[in-house]
Motif scaffolding. Structure first.
Motif, PDB file in Angstrom:
ATOM      1  N   GLU A 224       4.857   0.817 -11.226  1.00  0.00           N
ATOM      2  CA  GLU A 224       4.566   0.464  -9.838  1.00  0.00           C
ATOM      3  C   GLU A 224       5.800  -0.071  -9.134  1.00  0.00           C
ATOM      4  O   GLU A 224       6.013   0.197  -7.935  1.00  0.00           O
ATOM      5  N   ALA A 225       6.689  -0.802  -9.862  1.00  0.00           N
ATOM      6  CA  ALA A 225       7.946  -1.270  -9.255  1.00  0.00           C
ATOM      7  C   ALA A 225       8.839  -0.100  -8.895  1.00  0.00           C
ATOM      8  O   ALA A 225       9.469  -0.075  -7.836  1.00  0.00           O
TER       9      ALA A 225
ATOM     10  N   GLN B 223       7.832   2.841  -8.148  1.00  0.00           N
ATOM     11  CA  GLN B 223       7.204   3.477  -6.992  1.00  0.00           C
ATOM     12  C   GLN B 223       7.614   2.784  -5.696  1.00  0.00           C
ATOM     13  O   GLN B 223       7.915   3.443  -4.694  1.00  0.00           O
ATOM     14  N   ARG B 224       7.583   1.461  -5.746  1.00  0.00           N
ATOM     15  CA  ARG B 224       7.972   0.732  -4.532  1.00  0.00           C
ATOM     16  C   ARG B 224       9.434   0.985  -4.195  1.00  0.00           C
ATOM     17  O   ARG B 224       9.802   1.128  -3.033  1.00  0.00           O
ATOM     18  N   ARG B 225      10.337   1.052  -5.196  1.00  0.00           N
ATOM     19  CA  ARG B 225      11.759   1.313  -4.940  1.00  0.00           C
ATOM     20  C   ARG B 225      11.970   2.722  -4.384  1.00  0.00           C
ATOM     21  O   ARG B 225      12.859   2.960  -3.581  1.00  0.00           O
TER      22      ARG B 225
ATOM     23  N   GLY C  11       9.937   4.108  -2.420  1.00  0.00           N
ATOM     24  CA  GLY C  11       9.347   4.188  -1.089  1.00  0.00           C
ATOM     25  C   GLY C  11       7.922   4.641  -1.099  1.00  0.00           C
ATOM     26  O   GLY C  11       7.401   5.064  -0.062  1.00  0.00           O
TER      27      GLY C  11
ATOM     28  N   SER D 265       4.140   3.595  -1.394  1.00  0.00           N
ATOM     29  CA  SER D 265       3.324   2.380  -1.307  1.00  0.00           C
ATOM     30  C   SER D 265       2.260   2.399  -2.377  1.00  0.00           C
ATOM     31  O   SER D 265       1.719   3.451  -2.713  1.00  0.00           O
ATOM     32  N   THR D 266       1.994   1.217  -2.969  1.00  0.00           N
ATOM     33  CA  THR D 266       0.950   1.096  -3.988  1.00  0.00           C
ATOM     34  C   THR D 266      -0.288   0.419  -3.437  1.00  0.00           C
ATOM     35  O   THR D 266      -1.153  -0.013  -4.198  1.00  0.00           O
ATOM     36  N   GLY D 267      -0.330   0.302  -2.110  1.00  0.00           N
ATOM     37  CA  GLY D 267      -1.473  -0.361  -1.465  1.00  0.00           C
ATOM     38  C   GLY D 267      -2.632   0.578  -1.367  1.00  0.00           C
ATOM     39  O   GLY D 267      -2.950   1.334  -2.279  1.00  0.00           O
TER      40      GLY D 267
ATOM     41  N   GLY E 288      -0.913   7.573  -2.903  1.00  0.00           N
ATOM     42  CA  GLY E 288      -0.257   6.583  -2.046  1.00  0.00           C
ATOM     43  C   GLY E 288       0.580   7.239  -0.983  1.00  0.00           C
ATOM     44  O   GLY E 288       0.770   8.449  -0.974  1.00  0.00           O
TER      45      GLY E 288
ATOM     46  N   GLN F 269       7.361   6.107   1.698  1.00  0.00           N
ATOM     47  CA  GLN F 269       8.187   5.508   2.756  1.00  0.00           C
ATOM     48  C   GLN F 269       9.627   5.442   2.264  1.00  0.00           C
ATOM     49  O   GLN F 269       9.891   5.006   1.138  1.00  0.00           O
TER      50      GLN F 269
END
Length: 689
Positions: free
Chosen positions: A210-211, A213-215, A217, A219-221, A229, A232
């Motif tokens: 998940e980290a 994924q955030r890097r 771009g 979103s894991t929301g 997801g 971005q």
């Protein structure tokens, strides 16, 4: 114990005979020659039968073909009906000569197959009644009624394979469709649960994914439809993309004033027109063309007169022959073609008489004398009845005069007298026949001599006529020789006149050659003048070309300036594309890393749920294999097979082992029987009392 089998020796003796050198094996030249002859004679027929079997095996049989069994039953039925008719005609006695002699080969064959023809145990011929034959007729009629005339079509291997392939394909397709539907339903039901279980089982790895994924771009929301997801991009990547797009979309620098001036100057020089020719150049060119196109002077009156006279003498015809010359030629031809005078009536009469007398066929008188002489020579001396009676009476009178009477002696004298008379008659007839044949030969020789003399006189008259014809032809040849001399003189006169005409035409040719030379000189002068005009024109074209080359160089300079500006623009575009590519590569790497981690955590749900193979393919292949098993097997015989020798030797060895086993078993049986008998005796001593 049989000797062990040597494979090489068994093969060699089978192929080459004992000792490998006696030529008594299957490779014996005489045997091979006969095999080759047999193969050449019968192999095409065997091949045709094999091909027919293969065709029947592959394609099956035709529809509504004749049933051979029906024809066999029909013939047997007709045969027994004929036997029944003949047996009734013989009064029902099957052993009578009338009935046995009336049977044909086919009828005997049918009776023998049913056990009705043969001999009893005592040697007497086997009897059968009309009732037995009527039973056979009833049996054949029933078989004929139950046997179909035609056979139904039998499908071949190709048809069976086609049907089996279709059924196997339908079965395979049906099972695959059912299995795939079940697999898709299972995947829809259990795949989300499997992924959630994997992620919950390894929570640290899930946090790392998940980290990443955030890097990257992503979103894991909140997730959209389907559990995906939103992606971005970071600010640094946005700046890199904007810089690349600005470089790619940069405009080309405008053209400078100096570059525009060079472009105008080069275009005016390239499209500059050529200067026109001067008046002197045009006059020089016109004079040269006039001299170059000048015509040749015409011939003078004297030249034309000489030419006309020469042509007339050259075409002079041969003077015709005079009347005397023609008459002389006709006379000579008539003498040369003179025919042989025909024979006179007296000469023909002599020739006919000579031919008649010289004929090899005998005349009627000669034939009569010769035939009579031949009859006398072939005579056996047989007495006529009158001569025989005269000889008997003479012998009897002599016997009576001697006082013997008519006894045995008188009979012997009578026989001797008859034989003596026959001998005397035969000798007289032989002498008379020889005389008559000699007389006939003399008449024939005299006749042939007279005929030869007459024919010789006729040949002398014919030779005299041929000599007269030859003398006349020689006179004709002399006459034609005189006419040939006159023709030769006329030909010489014609030739002299033609030679004079040739000389006159030669003079006119010399005059024409001088006029042609004058025309050529004027044309050469005109060609020189035109060449000078062309040189001036070439100088003007060269000046025009130099100016156009200068204009081309000027345009080349402007093109280099424009190419330099386009190169700078291309470098900017390449730099911008590189920046955009770097941004795309970084983003793709981050997305790939994030996807790989999540994919590793989720596992292969499809393989977990759908990890079993389909049995439909194996089932279809098994069905096709069973359908194709009938086509397997070798086709066609072999001439030589070395394995035959080994097989024969092994079979012989097996037979020997079987014999030894049987002998051992028999020996064991005998030994067991002897031991059993001895045991019985020993166990019962009372047997010896």
């Amino acid at each position: 114990m049989p000797d062990p089998i040597n494979p090489g020796e068994a093969q060699g003796e089978y192929l080459f005979g004992p000792g490998f050198r006696n030529f008594q094996g299957v490779t014996d030249p005489r045997l091979v020659s006969r095999l080759i002859e047999s193969e050449a004679r019968f192999r095409p027929e065997f091949s045709a039968l094999e091909l027919a079997d293969i065709a029947t095996f592959a394609k099956g049989t035709e529809e509504d073909r004749e049933n051979p069994r029906y024809e066999e039953v029909r013939r047997e039925d007709a045969g027994f009906k004929s036997i029944l008719k003949k047996l009734k005609a013989a009064g029902g006695d099957s052993t009578s000569a009338r009935f046995q002699n009336s049977l044909g080969a086919g009828e005997r064959f049918y009776l023998y197959n049913q056990g009705l023809l043969g001999e009893e145990e005592d040697g007497s011929p086997r009897r059968f009644s009309v009732l037995d034959i009527e039973r056979q007729v009833e049996r054949t009629e029933g078989q004929l009624k139950d046997t179909p005339k035609t056979l139904e079509r039998q499908e071949g291997l190709l048809d069976l394979l086609e049907e089996a392939s279709k059924e196997s394909f339908d079965l395979q397709s049906q099972q695959l469709a059912q299995q795939r539907a079940a697999d898709v339903a299972a995947l829809q039901e259990f795949a989300p649960q499997v992924v959630s279980a994997y992620r919950a089982a390894d929570r640290p790895s899930t946090d790392i994914a998940e980290a990443v994924q955030r890097r990257a771009g992503i979103s894991t929301g909140p997730r959209g439809k389907g559990g995906r997801g939103q992606i971005q991009e970071p600010d640094s990547l946005d700046a890199l993309r904007e810089r690349g797009e600005s470089l790619v979309e940069a405009d080309l620098q405008p053209t400078s004033a100096a570059e525009l001036a060079l472009l105008d100057r080069g275009a005016s020089d390239v499209f500059a027109g050529r200067e026109s020719a001067t008046a002197g150049e045009r006059a020089l060119q016109a004079q040269g063309l006039a001299d170059l196109s000048s015509a040749r002077e015409g011939a003078s009156l004297a030249e034309r007169a000489i030419q006309s006279r020469g042509l007339a003498d050259l075409n002079a015809r041969l003077r015709a022959a005079s009347g005397a010359e023609r008459a002389l030629a006709r006379r000579g031809l008539a003498d040369i073609n003179a025919q042989l005078l025909g024979a006179g009536a007296a000469e023909r009469q002599l020739q006919q008489m000579g031919t008649s007398l010289g004929s090899l066929s005998p005349t009627q008188q000669e034939a009569l004398i010769s035939g009579r002489g031949t009859e006398f020579i072939q005579s056996t001396g047989e007495l006529t009845p009158l001569e025989l009676r005269r000889a008997q009476q003479s012998a009897r009178q002599a016997s009576v005069a001697r006082g013997r009477g008519l006894g045995q002696g008188a009979l012997a004298d009578e026989i001797a007298n008859r034989l003596a008379e026959e001998t005397n008659k035969r000798e007289r007839e032989l002498a008379l026949g020889s005389q008559l044949l000699g007389q006939a030969q003399g008449l024939r020789s005299e006749r042939l001599g007279q005929g030869a003399d007459i024919l010789q006189d006729v040949e002398g008259l014919a030779a005299q006529r041929r000599l007269e014809q030859l003398q006349r032809q020689q006179a004709g040849v002399s006459t034609l020789g005189l006419t040939d001399d006159q023709i030769a003189r006329r030909l010489q006169q014609q030739l002299d006149r033609q030679m004079f005409g040739t000389q006159a035409l030669g003079s006119t040719d010399d005059m024409e050659a001088r006029r042609i030379q004058q025309q050529l000189q004027r044309q050469q002068f005109g060609a020189g003048t035109v060449g000078q005009a062309e040189a001036l024109n070439a100088q003007r074209r060269l000046e025009e070309l130099q100016r156009q080359q200068f204009g081309t160089s000027t345009l080349g300079l402007t093109e280099n300036l424009a190419a330099r500006r386009r190169g700078e623009e291309l470098q900017n575009i390449q730099l911008g594309a590189g920046l955009i590519g770097q941004e795309e590569a970084l983003q793709s790497a981050r997305l790939g890393q994030a996807f790989g981690m999540n994919r590793a955590l989720a596992g292969d749900a499809g393989n977990i749920i759908l990890g079993r193979p389909s049995a439909a393919i194996n089932l279809g292949q098994q069905t096709l294999g069973q359908a194709q098993a009938g086509a397997a097997g070798p086709m066609g015989p072999q001439l030589f097979d070395s394995n035959v020798g080994i097989n024969m030797a092994l079979q012989n060895q097996a037979n020997q082992f079987g014999l030894l086993g049987a002998q051992a078993q028999a020996g064991a049986t005998r030994s067991a029987g002897g031991l059993g008998l001895a045991g019985a005796f020993l166990g019962n001593p009372g047997l010896f009392n």
